[in-house]
Design a protein around this motif. Structure first.
Motif, PDB file in Angstrom:
ATOM      1  N   SER A 124      26.452   0.813  -4.760  1.00  0.00           N
ATOM      2  CA  SER A 124      26.561  -0.644  -4.665  1.00  0.00           C
ATOM      3  C   SER A 124      25.222  -1.281  -4.311  1.00  0.00           C
ATOM      4  O   SER A 124      24.826  -2.304  -4.888  1.00  0.00           O
ATOM      5  CB  SER A 124      27.622  -1.021  -3.629  1.00  0.00           C
ATOM      6  OG  SER A 124      28.892  -0.526  -3.995  1.00  0.00           O
ATOM      7  N   LEU A 125      24.492  -0.673  -3.362  1.00  0.00           N
ATOM      8  CA  LEU A 125      23.190  -1.214  -2.971  1.00  0.00           C
ATOM      9  C   LEU A 125      22.191  -1.134  -4.119  1.00  0.00           C
ATOM     10  O   LEU A 125      21.383  -2.053  -4.319  1.00  0.00           O
ATOM     11  CB  LEU A 125      22.660  -0.467  -1.754  1.00  0.00           C
ATOM     12  CG  LEU A 125      23.406  -0.705  -0.430  1.00  0.00           C
ATOM     13  CD1 LEU A 125      22.828   0.170   0.674  1.00  0.00           C
ATOM     14  CD2 LEU A 125      23.336  -2.177  -0.021  1.00  0.00           C
ATOM     15  N   LEU A 177      18.819  -3.713  -8.069  1.00  0.00           N
ATOM     16  CA  LEU A 177      18.277  -3.754  -9.421  1.00  0.00           C
ATOM     17  C   LEU A 177      18.633  -5.039 -10.158  1.00  0.00           C
ATOM     18  O   LEU A 177      17.878  -5.507 -11.006  1.00  0.00           O
ATOM     19  CB  LEU A 177      18.774  -2.540 -10.221  1.00  0.00           C
ATOM     20  CG  LEU A 177      18.275  -1.173  -9.750  1.00  0.00           C
ATOM     21  CD1 LEU A 177      18.857  -0.075 -10.621  1.00  0.00           C
ATOM     22  CD2 LEU A 177      16.752  -1.108  -9.757  1.00  0.00           C
ATOM     23  N   SER A 178      19.783  -5.610  -9.840  1.00  0.00           N
ATOM     24  CA  SER A 178      20.225  -6.825 -10.527  1.00  0.00           C
ATOM     25  C   SER A 178      19.609  -8.093  -9.946  1.00  0.00           C
ATOM     26  O   SER A 178      19.704  -9.164 -10.547  1.00  0.00           O
ATOM     27  CB  SER A 178      21.752  -6.930 -10.460  1.00  0.00           C
ATOM     28  OG  SER A 178      22.181  -7.079  -9.108  1.00  0.00           O
ATOM     29  N   GLY A 179      19.003  -7.988  -8.752  1.00  0.00           N
ATOM     30  CA  GLY A 179      18.467  -9.181  -8.115  1.00  0.00           C
ATOM     31  C   GLY A 179      19.526 -10.029  -7.460  1.00  0.00           C
ATOM     32  O   GLY A 179      19.271 -11.168  -7.052  1.00  0.00           O
ATOM     33  N   TYR A 180      20.727  -9.471  -7.311  1.00  0.00           N
ATOM     34  CA  TYR A 180      21.830 -10.235  -6.720  1.00  0.00           C
ATOM     35  C   TYR A 180      21.541 -10.601  -5.274  1.00  0.00           C
ATOM     36  O   TYR A 180      22.003 -11.627  -4.774  1.00  0.00           O
ATOM     37  CB  TYR A 180      23.114  -9.410  -6.806  1.00  0.00           C
ATOM     38  CG  TYR A 180      24.362 -10.124  -6.355  1.00  0.00           C
ATOM     39  CD1 TYR A 180      25.000 -11.018  -7.207  1.00  0.00           C
ATOM     40  CD2 TYR A 180      24.913  -9.894  -5.099  1.00  0.00           C
ATOM     41  CE1 TYR A 180      26.150 -11.667  -6.807  1.00  0.00           C
ATOM     42  CE2 TYR A 180      26.062 -10.540  -4.687  1.00  0.00           C
ATOM     43  CZ  TYR A 180      26.684 -11.420  -5.547  1.00  0.00           C
ATOM     44  OH  TYR A 180      27.819 -12.070  -5.148  1.00  0.00           O
ATOM     45  N   ARG A 186      26.024 -14.126 -14.899  1.00  0.00           N
ATOM     46  CA  ARG A 186      25.286 -12.970 -14.395  1.00  0.00           C
ATOM     47  C   ARG A 186      25.741 -12.535 -13.007  1.00  0.00           C
ATOM     48  O   ARG A 186      26.060 -11.367 -12.775  1.00  0.00           O
ATOM     49  CB  ARG A 186      23.796 -13.302 -14.363  1.00  0.00           C
ATOM     50  CG  ARG A 186      22.923 -12.233 -13.728  1.00  0.00           C
ATOM     51  CD  ARG A 186      21.457 -12.592 -13.908  1.00  0.00           C
ATOM     52  NE  ARG A 186      20.610 -11.741 -13.100  1.00  0.00           N
ATOM     53  CZ  ARG A 186      20.226 -12.020 -11.863  1.00  0.00           C
ATOM     54  NH1 ARG A 186      20.634 -13.153 -11.293  1.00  0.00           N
ATOM     55  NH2 ARG A 186      19.455 -11.201 -11.182  1.00  0.00           N
ATOM     56  N   ASN A 187      25.792 -13.455 -12.068  1.00  0.00           N
ATOM     57  CA  ASN A 187      26.178 -13.095 -10.702  1.00  0.00           C
ATOM     58  C   ASN A 187      27.636 -12.655 -10.622  1.00  0.00           C
ATOM     59  O   ASN A 187      27.987 -11.763  -9.842  1.00  0.00           O
ATOM     60  CB  ASN A 187      25.932 -14.274  -9.765  1.00  0.00           C
ATOM     61  CG  ASN A 187      24.458 -14.592  -9.609  1.00  0.00           C
ATOM     62  OD1 ASN A 187      23.631 -13.692  -9.575  1.00  0.00           O
ATOM     63  ND2 ASN A 187      24.113 -15.862  -9.532  1.00  0.00           N
ATOM     64  N   SER A 188      28.494 -13.263 -11.435  1.00  0.00           N
ATOM     65  CA  SER A 188      29.904 -12.858 -11.462  1.00  0.00           C
ATOM     66  C   SER A 188      30.051 -11.463 -12.049  1.00  0.00           C
ATOM     67  O   SER A 188      30.915 -10.685 -11.616  1.00  0.00           O
ATOM     68  CB  SER A 188      30.728 -13.858 -12.285  1.00  0.00           C
ATOM     69  OG  SER A 188      30.704 -15.132 -11.690  1.00  0.00           O
ATOM     70  N   ILE A 189      29.218 -11.123 -13.017  1.00  0.00           N
ATOM     71  CA  ILE A 189      29.262  -9.782 -13.606  1.00  0.00           C
ATOM     72  C   ILE A 189      28.904  -8.736 -12.562  1.00  0.00           C
ATOM     73  O   ILE A 189      29.569  -7.685 -12.451  1.00  0.00           O
ATOM     74  CB  ILE A 189      28.309  -9.700 -14.821  1.00  0.00           C
ATOM     75  CG1 ILE A 189      28.843 -10.566 -15.974  1.00  0.00           C
ATOM     76  CG2 ILE A 189      28.150  -8.253 -15.279  1.00  0.00           C
ATOM     77  CD1 ILE A 189      27.897 -10.644 -17.160  1.00  0.00           C
ATOM     78  N   ILE A 190      27.871  -8.998 -11.774  1.00  0.00           N
ATOM     79  CA  ILE A 190      27.473  -8.043 -10.728  1.00  0.00           C
ATOM     80  C   ILE A 190      28.583  -7.900  -9.694  1.00  0.00           C
ATOM     81  O   ILE A 190      28.922  -6.788  -9.272  1.00  0.00           O
ATOM     82  CB  ILE A 190      26.162  -8.489 -10.062  1.00  0.00           C
ATOM     83  CG1 ILE A 190      25.047  -8.574 -11.105  1.00  0.00           C
ATOM     84  CG2 ILE A 190      25.780  -7.529  -8.953  1.00  0.00           C
ATOM     85  CD1 ILE A 190      24.805  -7.282 -11.841  1.00  0.00           C
ATOM     86  N   THR A 191      29.166  -9.026  -9.275  1.00  0.00           N
ATOM     87  CA  THR A 191      30.261  -8.967  -8.296  1.00  0.00           C
ATOM     88  C   THR A 191      31.426  -8.156  -8.836  1.00  0.00           C
ATOM     89  O   THR A 191      31.989  -7.296  -8.142  1.00  0.00           O
ATOM     90  CB  THR A 191      30.735 -10.396  -7.955  1.00  0.00           C
ATOM     91  OG1 THR A 191      29.648 -11.139  -7.416  1.00  0.00           O
ATOM     92  CG2 THR A 191      31.874 -10.351  -6.942  1.00  0.00           C
TER      93      THR A 191
END
Length: 311
Positions: free
Chosen positions: A292-293, A298-301, A224-229
């Motif tokens: 980006s923000l 929205l993703s909780g990153y 999940r976090n890698s997808i957002i990055t």
């Protein structure tokens, strides 16, 4: 009689560890000074200069003249600019929609132990080593309507001119971007997939979960976090794409592939209107930052916490 040396006190041990540099204390501010100076000189200062020029009229030779909000008013009334901004967003969305699933699948596969995996991965990562200009020149030659592949495969490409229609020209830009940058995102997912604890897959196998179910219920949530990055990199890269359009389509046909970065180039280096170009550059920075923000929020990153935080 043999004496036993007294054991050091706990406080002495902590002080010794800190003095030797092996403790868990935070690094000093001085370590960040070189990077901060470099970032300030090559990023913050130019950004401030662009912001100042967005309120001025300048042809690159005479002295800049303060024009207030004239550049911004002209920009918002320019149909080509509004169209270029829409095309930038379109190319970014299409690129992310194609690259994300492809790079996830390839990254998870590359993290496995298949036969010849290392050799195939090395070959696949070659496009990532080439410059954008070199890749664009290569595909311009391959897709040339007169001498390239389309000219000899009219049964597939029709008249062979992929750059003559907006739909096919955009398709070429998305394809070339995917060919070059998917390996980068694949590398991100490969590292993330290898970091997934094997015990999760072992437990799933005991429960009878197959490969597909493991992928959707274990691998994807762990990525999940890698997808957002990866998607943030795609958004920023997509909105600032320039070289590919300059070499492959030159904004054509007409202005059908004139994205914001290329239109900014035309304003600055062909029309010599650096004030308008600076306004477009600043607007592009603002749009990229806002998108980006929003994605991070929205993703909780932004609420992600590292187990190594504070070291």
């Amino acid at each position: 009689m043999t004496r036993t040396a007294p054991s050091p006190a706990a406080g002495d041990t902590d002080r010794g560890a800190r003095s030797s540099g092996s403790g868990a204390g935070r690094p000093g501010f001085l370590w960040a000074v070189p990077a901060a100076v470099f970032f300030g000189f090559f990023a913050i200062v130019p950004l401030i200069m662009v912001a100042v020029l967005s309120f001025a009229g300048w042809d690159g030779l005479s002295d800049p003249e303060f024009v207030g909000l004239d550049n911004w008013k002209t920009l918002l009334d320019d149909p080509v600019m509004l169209k270029s901004l829409w095309l930038s967003v379109l190319l970014t969305v299409l690129g992310a929609a194609v690259q994300t699933p492809l790079s996830i699948l390839l990254g998870v596969w590359a993290a496995g132990h298949q036969r010849n995996r290392a050799v195939l991965s090395a070959v696949y990562f070659v496009p990532m080593l080439l410059s954008v200009a070199a890749v664009s020149v290569l595909w311009r030659a391959v897709l040339d309507p007169n001498l390239g592949v389309p000219a000899h495969a009219t049964w597939l490409f029709g008249d062979g001119n992929l750059f003559g229609k907006q739909a096919t020209a955009i398709g070429v830009l998305v394809f070339v971007g995917t060919w070059q940058f998917t390996p980068l995102h694949t590398l991100i997912y490969q590292g993330a997939a290898r970091a997934v604890p094997p015990v999760l897959y072992q437990a799933a196998q005991i429960d009878g979960a197959g490969t597909v179910r493991q992928f959707f219920h274990i691998t994807l949530p762990q990525l999940r976090n890698s997808i957002i990055t990866s998607m943030i990199l795609m958004v920023v890269g997509g909105l600032t794409t320039f070289d590919t359009v300059l070499i492959l389509t030159q904004g054509g046909p007409g202005s059908d592939t004139t994205i914001s970065a290329y239109y900014m180039y035309q304003k600055a280096f062909k029309s010599f209107d650096y004030g308008a170009a600076s306004t477009m550059a600043l607007l592009l920075v603002l749009v990229s930052t806002v998108i980006s923000l929003i994605m991070v929020r929205l993703s909780g990153y932004d609420r992600m916490r590292s187990t190594m935080e504070g070291l």
